[in-house]
Design a protein around this motif. Structure first.
Motif, PDB file in Angstrom:
ATOM      1  N   ASN A 136      -5.414   2.724   7.367  1.00  0.00           N
ATOM      2  CA  ASN A 136      -4.259   3.608   7.181  1.00  0.00           C
ATOM      3  C   ASN A 136      -3.492   3.841   8.475  1.00  0.00           C
ATOM      4  O   ASN A 136      -2.260   3.977   8.467  1.00  0.00           O
ATOM      5  CB  ASN A 136      -4.715   4.941   6.579  1.00  0.00           C
ATOM      6  CG  ASN A 136      -5.085   4.807   5.109  1.00  0.00           C
ATOM      7  OD1 ASN A 136      -5.002   3.723   4.538  1.00  0.00           O
ATOM      8  ND2 ASN A 136      -5.507   5.901   4.494  1.00  0.00           N
ATOM      9  N   TYR A 177      -4.465   1.691  -9.358  1.00  0.00           N
ATOM     10  CA  TYR A 177      -5.116   2.181  -8.140  1.00  0.00           C
ATOM     11  C   TYR A 177      -6.576   2.526  -8.395  1.00  0.00           C
ATOM     12  O   TYR A 177      -6.948   3.009  -9.460  1.00  0.00           O
ATOM     13  CB  TYR A 177      -4.380   3.423  -7.643  1.00  0.00           C
ATOM     14  CG  TYR A 177      -5.071   4.173  -6.534  1.00  0.00           C
ATOM     15  CD1 TYR A 177      -4.981   3.759  -5.211  1.00  0.00           C
ATOM     16  CD2 TYR A 177      -5.826   5.316  -6.812  1.00  0.00           C
ATOM     17  CE1 TYR A 177      -5.617   4.450  -4.191  1.00  0.00           C
ATOM     18  CE2 TYR A 177      -6.468   6.021  -5.800  1.00  0.00           C
ATOM     19  CZ  TYR A 177      -6.360   5.584  -4.492  1.00  0.00           C
ATOM     20  OH  TYR A 177      -6.994   6.258  -3.491  1.00  0.00           O
ATOM     21  N   GLN A 232     -10.215   3.800  -5.793  1.00  0.00           N
ATOM     22  CA  GLN A 232     -10.792   4.081  -4.480  1.00  0.00           C
ATOM     23  C   GLN A 232     -12.309   3.977  -4.597  1.00  0.00           C
ATOM     24  O   GLN A 232     -12.893   4.431  -5.583  1.00  0.00           O
ATOM     25  CB  GLN A 232     -10.394   5.489  -4.033  1.00  0.00           C
ATOM     26  CG  GLN A 232     -10.817   5.840  -2.626  1.00  0.00           C
ATOM     27  CD  GLN A 232     -10.444   7.268  -2.273  1.00  0.00           C
ATOM     28  OE1 GLN A 232     -11.156   8.189  -2.656  1.00  0.00           O
ATOM     29  NE2 GLN A 232      -9.347   7.459  -1.542  1.00  0.00           N
ATOM     30  N   VAL A 282      -4.030  -1.789  -6.517  1.00  0.00           N
ATOM     31  CA  VAL A 282      -4.259  -1.453  -5.109  1.00  0.00           C
ATOM     32  C   VAL A 282      -5.622  -0.761  -4.970  1.00  0.00           C
ATOM     33  O   VAL A 282      -5.865   0.279  -5.596  1.00  0.00           O
ATOM     34  CB  VAL A 282      -3.144  -0.537  -4.572  1.00  0.00           C
ATOM     35  CG1 VAL A 282      -3.475  -0.045  -3.165  1.00  0.00           C
ATOM     36  CG2 VAL A 282      -1.804  -1.268  -4.589  1.00  0.00           C
ATOM     37  N   VAL A 293       1.979   3.618  -6.734  1.00  0.00           N
ATOM     38  CA  VAL A 293       1.521   2.252  -6.992  1.00  0.00           C
ATOM     39  C   VAL A 293       1.265   2.086  -8.486  1.00  0.00           C
ATOM     40  O   VAL A 293       1.047   3.057  -9.209  1.00  0.00           O
ATOM     41  CB  VAL A 293       0.250   1.922  -6.175  1.00  0.00           C
ATOM     42  CG1 VAL A 293       0.554   1.971  -4.695  1.00  0.00           C
ATOM     43  CG2 VAL A 293      -0.898   2.868  -6.521  1.00  0.00           C
ATOM     44  N   TYR A 336       0.803  -1.227   0.000  1.00  0.00           N
ATOM     45  CA  TYR A 336       0.000   0.000   0.000  1.00  0.00           C
ATOM     46  C   TYR A 336       0.838   1.281   0.000  1.00  0.00           C
ATOM     47  O   TYR A 336       0.338   2.346  -0.369  1.00  0.00           O
ATOM     48  CB  TYR A 336      -0.992  -0.023   1.167  1.00  0.00           C
ATOM     49  CG  TYR A 336      -2.270  -0.726   0.784  1.00  0.00           C
ATOM     50  CD1 TYR A 336      -3.375  -0.026   0.315  1.00  0.00           C
ATOM     51  CD2 TYR A 336      -2.350  -2.121   0.843  1.00  0.00           C
ATOM     52  CE1 TYR A 336      -4.535  -0.674  -0.069  1.00  0.00           C
ATOM     53  CE2 TYR A 336      -3.508  -2.783   0.460  1.00  0.00           C
ATOM     54  CZ  TYR A 336      -4.601  -2.053   0.007  1.00  0.00           C
ATOM     55  OH  TYR A 336      -5.750  -2.713  -0.397  1.00  0.00           O
ATOM     56  N   ASN A 337       2.127   1.191   0.383  1.00  0.00           N
ATOM     57  CA  ASN A 337       2.953   2.402   0.293  1.00  0.00           C
ATOM     58  C   ASN A 337       3.753   2.466  -1.005  1.00  0.00           C
ATOM     59  O   ASN A 337       4.505   3.419  -1.229  1.00  0.00           O
ATOM     60  CB  ASN A 337       3.873   2.549   1.512  1.00  0.00           C
ATOM     61  CG  ASN A 337       4.971   1.488   1.594  1.00  0.00           C
ATOM     62  OD1 ASN A 337       5.342   0.870   0.598  1.00  0.00           O
ATOM     63  ND2 ASN A 337       5.505   1.283   2.797  1.00  0.00           N
ATOM     64  N   GLU A 355      -8.705   0.726  -2.262  1.00  0.00           N
ATOM     65  CA  GLU A 355      -8.983   1.182  -0.911  1.00  0.00           C
ATOM     66  C   GLU A 355     -10.358   1.838  -0.856  1.00  0.00           C
ATOM     67  O   GLU A 355     -10.960   2.175  -1.877  1.00  0.00           O
ATOM     68  CB  GLU A 355      -7.917   2.174  -0.436  1.00  0.00           C
ATOM     69  CG  GLU A 355      -7.921   3.502  -1.195  1.00  0.00           C
ATOM     70  CD  GLU A 355      -7.111   4.581  -0.484  1.00  0.00           C
ATOM     71  OE1 GLU A 355      -6.764   4.410   0.689  1.00  0.00           O
ATOM     72  OE2 GLU A 355      -6.856   5.630  -1.122  1.00  0.00           O
ATOM     73  N   GLU A 386      -1.939   8.663   3.770  1.00  0.00           N
ATOM     74  CA  GLU A 386      -2.824   8.218   2.697  1.00  0.00           C
ATOM     75  C   GLU A 386      -2.036   7.437   1.652  1.00  0.00           C
ATOM     76  O   GLU A 386      -0.815   7.595   1.513  1.00  0.00           O
ATOM     77  CB  GLU A 386      -3.506   9.419   2.027  1.00  0.00           C
ATOM     78  CG  GLU A 386      -4.424  10.212   2.940  1.00  0.00           C
ATOM     79  CD  GLU A 386      -5.671   9.429   3.332  1.00  0.00           C
ATOM     80  OE1 GLU A 386      -6.143   8.616   2.526  1.00  0.00           O
ATOM     81  OE2 GLU A 386      -6.158   9.633   4.460  1.00  0.00           O
ATOM     82  N   VAL A 387      -2.738   6.569   0.915  1.00  0.00           N
ATOM     83  CA  VAL A 387      -2.133   5.905  -0.236  1.00  0.00           C
ATOM     84  C   VAL A 387      -1.807   6.970  -1.292  1.00  0.00           C
ATOM     85  O   VAL A 387      -2.648   7.829  -1.598  1.00  0.00           O
ATOM     86  CB  VAL A 387      -3.083   4.845  -0.837  1.00  0.00           C
ATOM     87  CG1 VAL A 387      -2.493   4.258  -2.120  1.00  0.00           C
ATOM     88  CG2 VAL A 387      -3.370   3.745   0.176  1.00  0.00           C
ATOM     89  N   LEU A 428      -0.181   2.354   7.418  1.00  0.00           N
ATOM     90  CA  LEU A 428       0.499   3.460   6.750  1.00  0.00           C
ATOM     91  C   LEU A 428       0.835   4.602   7.709  1.00  0.00           C
ATOM     92  O   LEU A 428       1.046   5.742   7.269  1.00  0.00           O
ATOM     93  CB  LEU A 428      -0.368   3.986   5.595  1.00  0.00           C
ATOM     94  CG  LEU A 428      -0.638   3.004   4.445  1.00  0.00           C
ATOM     95  CD1 LEU A 428      -1.636   3.592   3.464  1.00  0.00           C
ATOM     96  CD2 LEU A 428       0.652   2.624   3.735  1.00  0.00           C
TER      97      LEU A 428
END
Length: 347
Positions: free
Chosen positions: A184, A201, A203, A170, A198, A149-150, A172, A192-193, A188
């Motif tokens: 998070n 992605y 969301q 990824v 990445v 996720y990072n 979220e 935030e992502v 994390l």
């Protein structure tokens, strides 16, 4: 002939969890329409808004609560924990549902408007880390989840896996989600992502949307409440440290705390509801044997010793809290509608 919830429970047990969640939406919507014809004052109306995770509990509980009390209307929304708490502070909701504790900023905002946020724990949940069933991944450590996720791990080959589409997709939840905030903080450090670090992605506002993406994309990874896990996705085993034994999320492993990602689920009120307050009747129902049976039935973990008392085929008799209401008014329409929905979904 009428269908009671005991019969509806048995009918729903024939379906997978995603169908159950969709059907609870239909139940609550029908109950809202039907019961609106017999109520005429705000005192007999309860507005519940908030967590998408808590939504299945609140929705099915609202259907049963209204079945027992046809003079009451309960409306349920699932736009996110943050949205629910904001509506409670603004006076737009009577009860907020949340998958996280209120943030300090929300508490401060409430205090500035003479709103006292009282938090009631109503269940426990495990956050499942999910992948597509065709992904060979079987387990992850906390460190590996963080690195995915990072943006440290951008391809499944970084984990020595061969996946048909190698770049990791990824997924979220959005910022209004309590699950998003909890995840998070855990993985994390509250950050935030970053979509730029990445490979792929997306969301999502709802857990169902996120799970549907994972079901469709072999390279996707995501997370969500235990109740949403079904055969269209694969929940991987998780371990805190590399030397630990990885544990798969189930009701049993979350209940005994062997699964390492779990959190309480909440309902929040403005002040402590007193006797005669509809909010207190609602909370008492949620924390009753029957209310906690609903918690377990939709896939979460009851609080207290309710696991020992759970019997989905024999729910307790209705406890009518509004005198003089036409008991049983909703039972026939909801029963027939759910029976029809079930037949349609099974065919």
């Amino acid at each position: 002939m009428s269908y009671r919830l005991s019969e509806i429970y048995l009918l729903l047990m024939l379906m997978n969890k995603r169908q159950i969640i969709l059907n609870t939406i239909s139940i609550a919507f029908l109950a809202m329409i039907i019961s609106s014809s017999v109520i005429g004052s705000k005192e007999n109306t309860l507005v519940i808004q908030g967590s998408n995770t808590v939504f299945p509990i609140a929705n099915l509980a609202a259907a049963r609560f209204q079945e027992c009390n046809p003079g009451i209307t309960v409306t349920v929304g699932g736009e996110g924990s943050g949205a629910g708490i904001a509506d409670l502070i603004d006076g737009k909701a009577d009860v907020a549902t949340a998958s996280r504790f209120p943030k300090q900023s929300e508490i401060d905002e409430a205090n500035n408007t003479d709103v006292e946020l009282i938090v009631h724990t109503i269940a426990k949940d495990g956050i499942a880390i999910i992948v597509n069933p065709n992904n060979p991944l079987s387990e992850l450590s906390f460190e590996q989840i963080s690195k995915i996720y990072n943006g440290t791990y951008t391809h499944w080959s970084n984990l020595s896996l061969t996946v048909a589409v190698d770049p990791i997709r990824v997924l979220e939840r959005d910022e209004s989600s309590g699950t998003h905030d909890y995840f998070n903080e855990e993985f994390l450090n509250g950050e935030e992502v970053n979509p730029n670090t990445v490979s792929d992605y997306a969301q999502y506002q709802s857990t169902s949307q996120l799970f549907a993406d994972v079901a469709e994309n072999v390279n996707a990874i995501g997370y969500g409440g235990l109740a949403y896990v079904d055969e269209t996705v694969k929940a991987v085993a998780v371990k805190k440290e590399e030397g630990d034994t990885a544990v798969t999320p189930t009701i049993a492993t979350v209940s005994d705390a062997s699964y390492p990602i779990s959190r309480p689920l909440y309902m929040i009120t403005n002040g402590e509801p007193e006797e005669g307050d509809l909010r207190k009747y609602w909370l008492d129902f949620i924390l009753s044997v029957e209310g906690q049976s609903i918690v377990l039935y939709v896939g979460y973990i009851p609080i207290g010793n309710y696991l020992e008392n759970y019997d989905p085929t024999n729910p307790p008799e209705c406890k009518v809290i509004v005198e003089g209401t036409p008991f049983g008014f909703i039972t026939v329409p909801i029963g027939i509608a759910i029976f029809a929905l079930a037949l349609r979904r099974r065919n």
